[in-house]
Design a protein around this motif. Structure first.
Motif, PDB file in Angstrom:
ATOM      1  N   PHE A   9     -12.383  15.354   6.559  1.00 11.09           N
ATOM      2  CA  PHE A   9     -11.142  14.581   6.469  1.00 11.09           C
ATOM      3  C   PHE A   9     -11.421  13.191   5.895  1.00 11.09           C
ATOM      4  O   PHE A   9     -10.626  12.670   5.098  1.00 11.09           O
ATOM      5  CB  PHE A   9     -10.470  14.478   7.834  1.00 11.09           C
ATOM      6  CG  PHE A   9      -9.949  15.782   8.364  1.00 11.09           C
ATOM      7  CD1 PHE A   9      -9.018  16.518   7.638  1.00 11.09           C
ATOM      8  CD2 PHE A   9     -10.389  16.291   9.574  1.00 11.09           C
ATOM      9  CE1 PHE A   9      -8.531  17.726   8.115  1.00 11.09           C
ATOM     10  CE2 PHE A   9      -9.921  17.496  10.060  1.00 11.09           C
ATOM     11  CZ  PHE A   9      -8.986  18.221   9.330  1.00 11.09           C
ATOM     12  N   TYR A  21      -3.888  17.317  11.474  1.00 10.83           N
ATOM     13  CA  TYR A  21      -4.115  16.211  10.549  1.00 10.83           C
ATOM     14  C   TYR A  21      -2.929  16.029   9.604  1.00 10.83           C
ATOM     15  O   TYR A  21      -2.463  14.901   9.363  1.00 10.83           O
ATOM     16  CB  TYR A  21      -5.397  16.452   9.738  1.00 10.83           C
ATOM     17  CG  TYR A  21      -5.874  15.208   9.022  1.00 10.83           C
ATOM     18  CD1 TYR A  21      -6.727  14.306   9.649  1.00 10.83           C
ATOM     19  CD2 TYR A  21      -5.444  14.918   7.726  1.00 10.83           C
ATOM     20  CE1 TYR A  21      -7.148  13.156   9.004  1.00 10.83           C
ATOM     21  CE2 TYR A  21      -5.857  13.771   7.072  1.00 10.83           C
ATOM     22  CZ  TYR A  21      -6.707  12.893   7.720  1.00 10.83           C
ATOM     23  OH  TYR A  21      -7.117  11.738   7.083  1.00 10.83           O
ATOM     24  N   ASN A  75       0.006  14.439  11.215  1.00  8.38           N
ATOM     25  CA  ASN A  75      -0.197  13.008  11.406  1.00  8.38           C
ATOM     26  C   ASN A  75      -0.306  12.247  10.091  1.00  8.38           C
ATOM     27  O   ASN A  75      -0.145  11.019  10.068  1.00  8.38           O
ATOM     28  CB  ASN A  75      -1.453  12.763  12.248  1.00  8.38           C
ATOM     29  CG  ASN A  75      -1.271  13.176  13.693  1.00  8.38           C
ATOM     30  OD1 ASN A  75      -0.178  13.051  14.252  1.00  8.38           O
ATOM     31  ND2 ASN A  75      -2.321  13.704  14.311  1.00  8.38           N
ATOM     32  N   HIS A  76      -0.604  12.960   9.014  1.00  5.07           N
ATOM     33  CA  HIS A  76      -0.765  12.339   7.686  1.00  5.07           C
ATOM     34  C   HIS A  76       0.018  13.181   6.675  1.00  5.07           C
ATOM     35  O   HIS A  76      -0.569  13.944   5.889  1.00  5.07           O
ATOM     36  CB  HIS A  76      -2.241  12.268   7.289  1.00  5.07           C
ATOM     37  CG  HIS A  76      -3.110  11.561   8.282  1.00  5.07           C
ATOM     38  ND1 HIS A  76      -3.620  12.196   9.408  1.00  5.07           N
ATOM     39  CD2 HIS A  76      -3.558  10.282   8.333  1.00  5.07           C
ATOM     40  CE1 HIS A  76      -4.340  11.322  10.098  1.00  5.07           C
ATOM     41  NE2 HIS A  76      -4.314  10.162   9.474  1.00  5.07           N
ATOM     42  N   LYS A  99     -14.798  18.516  10.655  1.00  2.00           N
ATOM     43  CA  LYS A  99     -13.948  17.322  10.771  1.00  2.00           C
ATOM     44  C   LYS A  99     -14.391  16.178   9.875  1.00  2.00           C
ATOM     45  O   LYS A  99     -13.572  15.326   9.498  1.00  2.00           O
ATOM     46  CB  LYS A  99     -13.915  16.860  12.235  1.00  2.00           C
ATOM     47  CG  LYS A  99     -13.084  17.755  13.150  1.00  2.00           C
ATOM     48  CD  LYS A  99     -12.989  17.169  14.555  1.00  2.00           C
ATOM     49  CE  LYS A  99     -12.065  17.975  15.452  1.00  2.00           C
ATOM     50  NZ  LYS A  99     -11.941  17.380  16.805  1.00  2.00           N
TER      51      LYS A  99
END
Length: 210
Positions: free
Chosen positions: A155, A190, A193-194, A152
């Protein structure tokens, strides 16, 4: 120890430590699914612990090969050529790309960007690594940014790198193969969301091809 005349040609980019060259399907990033001829150049000191071609690292184990021979062979297979490594920018790529351009081939490079950019490219895939960050120039020239996600924390690194490329650069997150089952759900979440990011998978490994 190379003979002085051979070393001189390697230093000039007229010969390269060729690890392998093969015709296959591009498995990653923007051009996935494209029939491509890969030229894998030996030599890399970036040292990613999860690298799946560690045998490429030591350039001395790969024989210096004439770029004329490399280019002639490439032209027999495909009009899309991918130069990869190792880290190809450890070597002067101008002579090789000049020959490939003379043959009217499309030339792509996959690089960490840790060394000065040389060569004339139709497509630059920048895959930055934390240990040796890219040069400022390659950020501005990259067509595609591909960040490998091992955990993680990557990111945050990915966002730091995305802030340095041009607005037209396509952004990819790719799970590191050995932990793909663990990290892929994180990447999916991710990207949802992005949405400026896309997911890249190593589809050639699922297809069981080089």
């Amino acid at each position: 120890m190379l003979k002085p005349e051979i070393q001189k040609q390697v230093d000039a980019g007229e010969m390269l430590p060729l690890m392998e060259a093969f015709y296959t399907i591009q498995g990653e990033g923007y051009h996935k699914g494209t029939a491509s001829y890969f030229i894998r150049v030996g030599g890399c000191d970036v040292g990613c612990h999860w690298c799946d071609v560690k045998e490429s690292w030591n350039a001395k184990t790969h024989p210096p090969t004439s770029i004329q021979a490399i280019a002639d062979q490439a032209a027999k297979f495909s009009n899309t050529i991918v130069v990869t490594g190792g880290e190809p920018l450890m070597w002067d790529m101008n002579p090789l790309t000049h020959l490939l351009k003379q043959k009217k081939l499309k030339i792509h490079i996959e690089t960490s960007g840790a060394y000065p950019l040389s060569g004339h490219w139709d497509w630059i895939c920048l895959s930055p690594k934390k240990r040796m960050l890219p040069t400022p120039e390659v950020y501005t020239k990259a067509n595609e940014l591909k960040v490998i996600v091992y955990n993680k924390d990557d990111f945050k690194f990915a966002e730091e790198q995305a802030a340095k490329v041009s607005k037209d650069c396509i952004l990819y997150l790719q799970p590191e193969w050995s932990v793909r089952e663990k990290v892929t759900p994180f990447i999916v979440e991710y990207v949802m969301n992005h949405p400026k990011w896309k997911i890249s998978l190593q589809t050639h490994k699922y297809l069981n091809i080089p």
